[in-house]
Enzyme design. Structure first.
Site, PDB file in Angstrom:
ATOM      1  N   TYR A 102       0.851  -1.187   0.000  1.00 54.27           N
ATOM      2  CA  TYR A 102       0.000   0.000   0.000  1.00 54.27           C
ATOM      3  C   TYR A 102       0.883   1.231   0.000  1.00 54.27           C
ATOM      4  O   TYR A 102       1.884   1.299   0.726  1.00 54.27           O
ATOM      5  CB  TYR A 102      -0.891   0.023   1.252  1.00 54.27           C
ATOM      6  N   GLU A 190      -3.563   7.414  -4.215  1.00 46.49           N
ATOM      7  CA  GLU A 190      -3.430   6.133  -3.522  1.00 46.49           C
ATOM      8  C   GLU A 190      -3.289   4.982  -4.508  1.00 46.49           C
ATOM      9  O   GLU A 190      -3.973   4.942  -5.534  1.00 46.49           O
ATOM     10  CB  GLU A 190      -4.665   5.910  -2.644  1.00 46.49           C
TER      11      GLU A 190
END
Length: 387
Positions: A102, A190
């Site tokens: 992530y 993101e």
């Protein structure tokens, strides 16, 4: 402002961030043709909606034959995810995943800085990981005068990778994502997950971006991607008409002058067991036309069972506000109870004017007005249930 995954991937590609092969499709037939052109064993059919949780909602399917591509695409295109209809899907090549990571940049308002967040535990459960094991989420505040030069990018990358070649590639992605974030005036950039494939490559197989609405004038290319929801259309219409409106889920409509008082009004409603249907700040004007437009928007919400008008006369005089309300409600037809709390400059005169019209239940204190609004909403709901 939010954009879709496929749009974010187009932006990422322009900055050199690697993504998998993909094709946007608006029908099951288009998805089938895309699958044939890709000539791969497996693809992911991914719903394109402006919300998270698509995978858990069934909006992402892995398929490996033409029949399933067509069938699953059709199923997803008939879905609603968190109230949003799916009108398009992304057909993406499936890569063999060795590990998921992530990475994101966002604004940390407490630190007053852009923050880099990374984790070696990427994927659908990242929110759960953040709640249960927050130590697995690495956070770094970025000095705007320094940015992310090579030495910092490599330092961050080595927190996730031991091997120098992978750390170098990760460092480059960190720098590219930061460049996207800054140059596009984003509030979030993101990648979840950023995957390490079995062939040793790093690929962003999902992408998410949101942008600062106040900076969109600098980015007509980004502004052109805007696909407003029904709520966002209402908010934009309210702004055009000179007031602020945000729809919520309760049954007590609120019309207030001033954002702070509006927030306090909603707090009072919750405190005494009610539920606000909206945030509506009409500002300092007593213009009857503005009141009419605001009330129409408020009453268009079928969940509203009572209206609480909470006005404090500061620079604007209470008698002017009362005259505006009387003129406005001469043109509004509705059986919904209207409770008015009016105080401040010439508030006593204003209340006397409003009491001449039995359309209003006039109060002086916020507590009295709030309790009356909650009671009226319950009575309205009971009457409707008995009809």
């Amino acid at each position: 402002m939010k954009i879709h995954e496929y749009q974010a991937k187009e932006i990422f590609t322009g900055y050199g961030i690697p993504v998998e092969r993909h094709t946007l499709c608006h029908s099951a037939e288009e998805a089938l043709q895309a699958y044939r052109r890709m000539n791969v064993d497996r693809v992911a059919i991914k719903a394109q909606v402006l919300t998270g949780g698509r995978g858990k909602a069934g909006g992402v399917k892995l398929v490996n034959n033409e029949k399933d591509v067509y069938q699953k695409s059709q199923e997803i295109l008939h879905m609603n995810i968190k109230g949003l209809p799916v009108k398009k899907v992304l057909v993406s090549e499936v890569v063999d995943i060795a590990a998921e990571y992530y990475i994101s940049f966002t604004i940390d308002r407490n630190m007053r800085a852009v923050t880099l967040m990374m984790s070696a535990s990427g994927g659908m459960d990242i929110e759960e990981i953040a709640r249960q094991t927050p130590e697995k989420i690495l956070r770094y505040s970025i000095d705007p005068f320094i940015g992310i030069p090579d030495y910092l990018a490599r330092r961050f990358a080595f927190r996730l990778f031991d091997k120098a070649d992978l750390a170098d590639r990760m460092a480059k992605i960190i720098q590219e994502l930061y460049q996207v974030f800054i140059e596009k005036d984003a509030s979030l950039a993101e990648v979840n997950p950023l995957v390490l494939t079995t062939k040793g490559t790093l690929i962003a197989i999902d992408a998410k971006m949101t942008f600062d609405d106040n900076a969109l004038f600098r980015h007509p290319d980004i502004r052109s991607l805007f696909e407003p929801t029904e709520e966002e259309k209402l908010e934009a219409l309210a702004k055009e008409r000179g007031f602020s409106y945000v729809r919520m889920n309760g049954d007590i409509g609120c019309m207030v002058n001033g954002a702070g008082l509006a927030m306090a009004t909603m707090d009072m409603i919750k405190l005494y067991g009610g539920s606000p249907a909206n945030f509506l700040d009409i500002g300092g004007s007593s213009n009857p036309m503005k009141v009419i437009e605001a009330m129409k928007m408020l009453l268009d919400d079928k969940k509203v069972k009572a209206v609480l008008i909470n006005i404090f006369g500061g620079i604007t005089r209470g008698d002017d506000i009362a005259e505006g309300l009387l003129q406005a409600f001469d043109q509004i037809e509705s059986n919904i109870p209207v409770i008015v709390r009016l105080t401040g400059t010439n508030g006593d005169i204003g209340r006397e004017l409003l009491q001449t019209n039995n359309r209003f239940l006039v109060t002086e204190t916020m507590k009295e007005a709030t309790i009356s609004a909650i009671k009226s909403a319950k009575e309205t709901s009971a009457k409707e249930a008995n009809v």
